[in-house]
Design a protein around this motif. Structure first.
Motif, PDB file in Angstrom:
ATOM      1  N   ASP A 143      47.296  41.376  31.344  1.00 27.23           N
ATOM      2  CA  ASP A 143      48.341  42.245  31.623  1.00 27.23           C
ATOM      3  C   ASP A 143      49.728  41.830  31.465  1.00 27.23           C
ATOM      4  O   ASP A 143      50.597  42.632  31.553  1.00 27.23           O
ATOM      5  N   MET A 144      49.981  40.694  31.017  1.00 25.22           N
ATOM      6  CA  MET A 144      51.108  39.872  30.792  1.00 25.22           C
ATOM      7  C   MET A 144      52.075  40.046  31.873  1.00 25.22           C
ATOM      8  O   MET A 144      53.362  40.278  31.710  1.00 25.22           O
ATOM      9  N   GLN A 145      51.668  39.558  33.205  1.00 27.67           N
ATOM     10  CA  GLN A 145      52.514  39.595  34.368  1.00 27.67           C
ATOM     11  C   GLN A 145      53.295  38.045  34.417  1.00 27.67           C
ATOM     12  O   GLN A 145      52.378  36.931  34.622  1.00 27.67           O
ATOM     13  N   TYR A 146      54.623  38.136  33.819  1.00 30.48           N
ATOM     14  CA  TYR A 146      55.090  37.157  34.201  1.00 30.48           C
ATOM     15  C   TYR A 146      56.236  36.452  35.489  1.00 30.48           C
ATOM     16  O   TYR A 146      57.334  36.498  35.194  1.00 30.48           O
ATOM     17  N   SER A 147      55.355  36.542  36.328  1.00 33.60           N
ATOM     18  CA  SER A 147      55.762  36.383  37.572  1.00 33.60           C
ATOM     19  C   SER A 147      54.578  35.999  38.754  1.00 33.60           C
ATOM     20  O   SER A 147      53.571  36.048  38.370  1.00 33.60           O
ATOM     21  N   CYS A 148      54.966  35.653  39.901  1.00 37.11           N
ATOM     22  CA  CYS A 148      54.282  35.019  40.834  1.00 37.11           C
ATOM     23  C   CYS A 148      52.990  35.889  41.143  1.00 37.11           C
ATOM     24  O   CYS A 148      53.265  37.130  41.494  1.00 37.11           O
ATOM     25  N   ALA A 149      51.845  35.540  41.107  1.00 31.05           N
ATOM     26  CA  ALA A 149      50.562  36.197  41.332  1.00 31.05           C
ATOM     27  C   ALA A 149      50.328  36.311  42.731  1.00 31.05           C
ATOM     28  O   ALA A 149      51.327  35.321  43.419  1.00 31.05           O
ATOM     29  N   TYR A 150      49.633  36.852  43.325  1.00 27.42           N
ATOM     30  CA  TYR A 150      49.131  36.758  44.945  1.00 27.42           C
ATOM     31  C   TYR A 150      47.399  36.521  45.061  1.00 27.42           C
ATOM     32  O   TYR A 150      46.720  36.956  44.378  1.00 27.42           O
ATOM     33  N   TRP A 151      47.288  35.419  45.807  1.00 31.77           N
ATOM     34  CA  TRP A 151      46.083  34.923  46.130  1.00 31.77           C
ATOM     35  C   TRP A 151      45.744  34.762  47.414  1.00 31.77           C
ATOM     36  O   TRP A 151      45.726  34.021  48.175  1.00 31.77           O
ATOM     37  N   PRO A 152      44.941  36.038  47.874  1.00 33.85           N
ATOM     38  CA  PRO A 152      44.438  36.085  49.050  1.00 33.85           C
ATOM     39  C   PRO A 152      43.119  35.210  49.117  1.00 33.85           C
ATOM     40  O   PRO A 152      42.781  34.765  50.218  1.00 33.85           O
ATOM     41  N   ARG A 153      42.714  34.876  47.939  1.00 31.98           N
ATOM     42  CA  ARG A 153      41.512  33.763  47.913  1.00 31.98           C
ATOM     43  C   ARG A 153      41.964  32.974  46.807  1.00 31.98           C
ATOM     44  O   ARG A 153      42.308  33.079  45.733  1.00 31.98           O
ATOM     45  N   PRO A 154      41.586  31.485  47.031  1.00 34.87           N
ATOM     46  CA  PRO A 154      41.860  30.343  46.191  1.00 34.87           C
ATOM     47  C   PRO A 154      41.069  30.565  44.989  1.00 34.87           C
ATOM     48  O   PRO A 154      41.247  29.782  44.124  1.00 34.87           O
TER      49      PRO A 154
END
Length: 412
Positions: A143-154
């Motif tokens: 999706d070309m998200q060029y920002s911090c992702a969110y990791w509820p699970r590693p």
């Protein structure tokens, strides 16, 4: 004795750095320690060593980019991590590579360089974002998200973590059918398109990047939401003058870092003016822990000219002047480090393509950028803030339960 010994002997205590001089002589710094990298670097010329003495951060970057400094064992991620791990922000350690005058000069250059009048803002965006969509496709998620992702699970994939990020943000917007939403700094359109898929809302995404604009419009058409999602090449300041009070919700992800400290007040005044009386905004931004600071010379010169990472205190102080209520603040401490490591792995996997597309020097610069950013989030003073703002204290439910409920619905 190497000319680098006075500097490196102060910095490298744990882990091991072996430096091979142009004449083949070696010096070893530090002691092996669990979790700390062991790296061997070789200099092709004494010029490369002198560059680091004159300016350790910019000098090391340019010596690596130009091939004056080569990594024989390990890689640039491990080298930068080794230095940062020995000077962790959390423990009050500092990389003392500048005198008081040097630090003051960096501060002044940052403030002057990030004044960011409208013409300069467009030029700065073009420098980083208009270098070709093909480059970004190679290391970002689908999706070309060029920002911090969110990791509820590693154990999540990058794609899953970016989807989780969008659901997390959408939940904090308290969406409802019929709302008009503004996405400031919309990138390639992924967030705007996602919001329109999650709820029957109308979204306007704005950007200063012509490359992003063209692709975002194509993607909205392909997703079948072009009747409710539009994109425009316009500065947020011009939009605020043109359409005051139009938007029920505002989202801005990874754009505030480009505003510049001199424009923080202007940004929040524009956002407040763009919102309806019961409007809500979600600001997702990189932020520095602790007090305000300066942008390093490498980032100013090569990566984000005009950029500045704000302290939370600066952000909130500016928002208060426009009577925006900070209704929720979340600090994402290590989420960007996890994201950057994924980008780095994907960048290395596409070395040949990127080097052919942009050149070897660019490839080395890009890996240095990703390595430095990762170290800043793992051991330095950087994190991410998600700040929810409202104009009215009555605009949102009294408890945060609605966020978890909506997030579960959107992520499911």
């Amino acid at each position: 004795m190497s000319i680098l010994r006075p500097f490196l002997s102060r910095v490298i205590r744990q882990g091991r750095l072996t430096v091979v001089a142009p004449d083949g002589t070696q010096e070893v710094f530090g002691e092996p320690a669990p979790g700390f990298p062991e790296v061997v670097i070789r200099f092709a010329s004494r010029r490369g060593m002198r560059r680091i003495i004159l300016d350790p951060r910019l000098g090391a970057a340019e010596a690596f980019m130009d091939g004056d400094m080569r990594i024989v064992e390990g890689d640039i991620m491990e080298l930068v991590a080794l230095i940062r791990m020995n000077t962790p922000w959390d423990r009050g350690a500092k990389l003392k590579d500048k005198t008081w005058l040097g630090r003051r000069t960096d501060w002044l250059k940052t403030r002057i360089g990030s004044i960011n009048r409208q013409r300069q803002s467009r030029a700065n965006v073009k420098h980083h974002y208009d270098i070709g969509n093909d480059l970004y496709r190679l290391f970002l998620d689908a999706d070309m998200q060029y920002s911090c992702a969110y990791w509820p699970r590693p154990d999540m994939t990058l794609e899953e973590a970016q989807e989780a990020k969008k659901a997390h943000i959408a939940a904090k917007l308290a969406l409802a059918p019929g709302q008009r939403i503004l996405d400031i700094g919309c990138g390639w359109g992924g967030m705007a398109i996602t919001l329109a898929k999650l709820e029957k809302v109308e979204v306007l995404g704005i950007t200063l990047s012509e490359e992003q604009l063209a692709l975002a419009r194509q993607r909205a058409e392909a997703a079948g939401v072009a009747d409710r999602v539009t994109f425009e090449l316009i500065d947020y300041r011009d939009l605020a003058a043109r359409e005051p009070g139009r938007f029920d919700r505002i989202v801005s992800v990874g754009m505030f870092e480009h505003v510049g400290a001199a424009n923080f007040d202007t940004f929040f005044r524009a956002a407040a003016n763009l919102m309806t009386a019961d409007g809500v905004m979600l600001l997702h931004t990189i932020g520095r822990f602790g007090k305000p600071g300066a942008t390093d010379a490498f980032t100013r010169k090569y990566i984000f000219p005009g950029g500045y990472i704000p302290a939370l205190s600066e952000t909130l102080a500016a928002s208060e002047k426009s009577r925006l209520i900070a209704t929720d603040i979340e600090t994402l401490r290590l989420h960007y480090a996890l994201t950057l490591r994924q980008w780095y792995v994907r960048t290395l996997a596409h070395e040949e393509e990127i080097a052919q597309m942009m050149g070897d020097r660019f490839f080395r610069m890009w890996t240095f950028y990703l390595a430095g950013a990762t170290a800043a989030f793992e051991s330095g003073g950087m994190g991410n803030y998600q700040i929810q703002f409202a104009r009215s204290r009555h605009a949102l439910p009294l408890t945060r339960d609605y966020i978890g409920e909506a997030e579960a619905r959107y992520a499911g």
